[in-house]
Enzyme design. Sequence first.
Site, PDB file in Angstrom:
ATOM      1  N   SER A 192     -61.554 -28.273 -42.424  1.00  0.00           N
ATOM      2  CA  SER A 192     -61.259 -28.247 -40.924  1.00  0.00           C
ATOM      3  C   SER A 192     -60.829 -30.602 -40.946  1.00  0.00           C
ATOM      4  O   SER A 192     -61.353 -31.053 -42.650  1.00  0.00           O
ATOM      5  CB  SER A 192     -62.855 -28.200 -40.711  1.00  0.00           C
ATOM      6  OG  SER A 192     -62.856 -29.202 -39.870  1.00  0.00           O
ATOM      7  N   TYR A 205     -72.446 -28.238 -42.231  1.00  0.00           N
ATOM      8  CA  TYR A 205     -71.084 -27.554 -41.882  1.00  0.00           C
ATOM      9  C   TYR A 205     -69.831 -28.193 -42.275  1.00  0.00           C
ATOM     10  O   TYR A 205     -68.928 -27.639 -43.619  1.00  0.00           O
ATOM     11  CB  TYR A 205     -70.708 -27.073 -40.638  1.00  0.00           C
ATOM     12  CG  TYR A 205     -69.003 -26.844 -40.239  1.00  0.00           C
ATOM     13  CD1 TYR A 205     -69.075 -24.990 -40.856  1.00  0.00           C
ATOM     14  CD2 TYR A 205     -67.999 -27.854 -39.286  1.00  0.00           C
ATOM     15  CE1 TYR A 205     -67.845 -24.534 -40.420  1.00  0.00           C
ATOM     16  CE2 TYR A 205     -66.909 -27.072 -38.856  1.00  0.00           C
ATOM     17  CZ  TYR A 205     -66.893 -26.085 -39.906  1.00  0.00           C
ATOM     18  OH  TYR A 205     -65.546 -25.138 -39.523  1.00  0.00           O
TER      19      TYR A 205
HETATM   20  P1  NAD Z   1     -63.809 -16.911 -36.429  1.00  0.00           P
HETATM   21  O1  NAD Z   1     -64.979 -16.713 -35.823  1.00  0.00           O
HETATM   22  O2  NAD Z   1     -62.694 -16.744 -35.405  1.00  0.00           O
HETATM   23  O3  NAD Z   1     -63.691 -17.260 -37.611  1.00  0.00           O
HETATM   24  C1  NAD Z   1     -64.604 -16.933 -38.667  1.00  0.00           C
HETATM   25  C2  NAD Z   1     -64.792 -15.836 -39.380  1.00  0.00           C
HETATM   26  O4  NAD Z   1     -65.912 -16.055 -40.460  1.00  0.00           O
HETATM   27  C3  NAD Z   1     -65.674 -15.048 -37.983  1.00  0.00           C
HETATM   28  O5  NAD Z   1     -65.033 -13.974 -37.539  1.00  0.00           O
HETATM   29  C4  NAD Z   1     -66.009 -14.241 -39.147  1.00  0.00           C
HETATM   30  O6  NAD Z   1     -65.056 -12.697 -39.431  1.00  0.00           O
HETATM   31  C5  NAD Z   1     -66.166 -14.672 -41.184  1.00  0.00           C
HETATM   32  N1  NAD Z   1     -67.556 -14.184 -41.503  1.00  0.00           N
HETATM   33  C6  NAD Z   1     -68.374 -15.591 -40.874  1.00  0.00           C
HETATM   34  N2  NAD Z   1     -69.166 -15.709 -41.801  1.00  0.00           N
HETATM   35  C7  NAD Z   1     -69.827 -14.173 -42.550  1.00  0.00           C
HETATM   36  C8  NAD Z   1     -70.085 -13.696 -43.253  1.00  0.00           C
HETATM   37  N3  NAD Z   1     -70.901 -14.135 -43.669  1.00  0.00           N
HETATM   38  N4  NAD Z   1     -69.485 -12.641 -43.554  1.00  0.00           N
HETATM   39  C9  NAD Z   1     -68.031 -12.023 -43.679  1.00  0.00           C
HETATM   40  N5  NAD Z   1     -67.373 -13.138 -42.459  1.00  0.00           N
HETATM   41  C10 NAD Z   1     -67.848 -13.895 -42.082  1.00  0.00           C
HETATM   42  O7  NAD Z   1     -63.492 -18.797 -36.331  1.00  0.00           O
HETATM   43  P2  NAD Z   1     -62.881 -19.864 -36.467  1.00  0.00           P
HETATM   44  O8  NAD Z   1     -62.130 -20.993 -35.198  1.00  0.00           O
HETATM   45  O9  NAD Z   1     -60.640 -19.056 -36.302  1.00  0.00           O
HETATM   46  O10 NAD Z   1     -62.472 -19.905 -38.281  1.00  0.00           O
HETATM   47  C11 NAD Z   1     -61.937 -19.562 -39.265  1.00  0.00           C
HETATM   48  C12 NAD Z   1     -62.031 -21.439 -39.935  1.00  0.00           C
HETATM   49  O11 NAD Z   1     -60.562 -22.062 -39.779  1.00  0.00           O
HETATM   50  C13 NAD Z   1     -63.473 -21.199 -40.562  1.00  0.00           C
HETATM   51  O12 NAD Z   1     -62.822 -21.789 -42.001  1.00  0.00           O
HETATM   52  C14 NAD Z   1     -63.656 -22.437 -39.555  1.00  0.00           C
HETATM   53  O13 NAD Z   1     -64.578 -23.906 -40.001  1.00  0.00           O
HETATM   54  C15 NAD Z   1     -62.352 -23.100 -39.674  1.00  0.00           C
HETATM   55  N6  NAD Z   1     -62.037 -24.367 -38.666  1.00  0.00           N
HETATM   56  C16 NAD Z   1     -62.286 -24.090 -37.360  1.00  0.00           C
HETATM   57  C17 NAD Z   1     -62.136 -24.912 -36.298  1.00  0.00           C
HETATM   58  C18 NAD Z   1     -62.590 -24.610 -34.932  1.00  0.00           C
HETATM   59  O14 NAD Z   1     -62.517 -25.657 -33.977  1.00  0.00           O
HETATM   60  N7  NAD Z   1     -62.098 -23.782 -34.659  1.00  0.00           N
HETATM   61  C19 NAD Z   1     -61.438 -26.281 -36.766  1.00  0.00           C
HETATM   62  C20 NAD Z   1     -61.217 -26.659 -38.158  1.00  0.00           C
HETATM   63  C21 NAD Z   1     -61.556 -25.994 -39.263  1.00  0.00           C
END
Ligand code: NAD
Length: 300
Positions: A192, A205
Site C-alpha cells: 500500500s 495496518y
Molecule cells: P477487500 O476487503 O475487498 O479485500 C480484503 C480481503 O481480505 C477480504 O475480502 C477478505 O477476504 C480478506 N481477509 C481479511 N481477513 C481475512 C482472514 N482473517 N482470513 C481470510 N481472509 C481475510 O479490500 P481490498 O481493499 O481489495 O484489499 C486487498 C488488499 O489491498 C489488501 O492487502 C489491502 O491492504 C490492500 N490495499 C487496499 C487499499 C484500498 O484503498 N482499498 C489501498 C492499499 C492497499
Amino acid sequence: MPPEPGPAVLPNPRDAYPKPPFRRQEQPWPGLAGRMEPRPDHGEHSYGGNGRLAGRRALVTGGDSGMGRAAAIAYAREGADVAINYLPSEEPDAREVVALIQEAGRKAVAIPGDLRDAAFCRQMVERAVRELGGLDILVCNAARQQTRASILDVSDEDFDATMKTNLYAPFWTIKAALPHLPPGAAIIGTTSEQAYDPSPELYDYAQTKAATMNYVKSLAKQLAPKGIRVNGVAPGPIWTPLQVSGGATMEKLERFGGQTPLGRPGQPAELASIYVQLAAADAGYATGQVYGAAGGSGQP
Ligand code: NAD
Ligand code: MG
C-alpha cells in the site's frame, strides 16, 4: 487510404469513475462488495484477456472482493485456473467470483477459511495445489484494516489480528507454497501507499504494509536463483469493502479519494492489469519491484 481508426473512446481518468462525495455507509468487518453503493468495478464488464496466462494455476487470497477479485477475474480471462480464499462470511461475494471464473471457461476453486490460522494456510495451499494440479501464481492479497484514532485504542487483540492476517498469513502461505512453485512462478504481495506515507489512524495496518514491501524485496533476492519472481502492488485509495468496514469516520468516507491529484478513488478494475503483468512470463525480468496505482499520490 482511409485513416487508421483510433480508439472509439479515450476515457479521461478524472471522469472514468465515481467521485466524492460518497453516500455514508458502514458494514461490519469484512464487508461485502455486493452491498456497497456505488458497487465497485472489478472488471466484470470490461476486462478482456488475450491468453497471457494460458494454462497457469493461481491462488488469490482475498479473492472475493476488491483487488483480489479484480485479479481473479483477469487471471481467468487470461486463461488461468483460479483458487480464491476468503472468510466464510464473504460467501455471497465469493459465489459471484466463482461464477465469473467459470464463465471464462476456467476452473474455479473456492477455499473459505481464516488465514490467521497457520494450519488453515497450509491446508489452503494443499487444496489449491491438489485441485488445480499445481501452482504457478500466488497472490497474497488479503488484509485487515481497522481505523483507530490513537495507539491507546489499539487493543492487544487488534494488533495481533492485524499482524496475523497481514504478515503471518503470507509467511505461512508462501512457506507452504514454495515446494510446489516451479521456475517461472510468480509471487505477488499487495502492499500500500501506507508503506511509505502512513496515516496516523492506521498505526498497526500501515506498518504491516511497510513489512510487506520489505518481504517482497528480500524474497525476490532469495528466490531469484530458483527462477521465482516476487513483486508487490501498492494501491492508493481504492473503493473496496475494506474501506467501508474498517471503522473509518463517515466524514472520511464521504471524501474518499478526493485528496488525490486525480480527484477520486481508484476502482479494483484499474489495478487488474498490474496483477496480470506481474504474473506474466513476459515480465520475466521484473522482480523485487513495487508497482503503484494511487491516482498521483503515494510516491515512495
Ligand atoms: P477487500 O476487503 O475487498 O479485500 C480484503 C480481503 O481480505 C477480504 O475480502 C477478505 O477476504 C480478506 N481477509 C481479511 N481477513 C481475512 C482472514 N482473517 N482470513 C481470510 N481472509 C481475510 O479490500 P481490498 O481493499 O481489495 O484489499 C486487498 C488488499 O489491498 C489488501 O492487502 C489491502 O491492504 C490492500 N490495499 C487496499 C487499499 C484500498 O484503498 N482499498 C489501498 C492499499 C492497499
Ligand atoms: Mg471481501
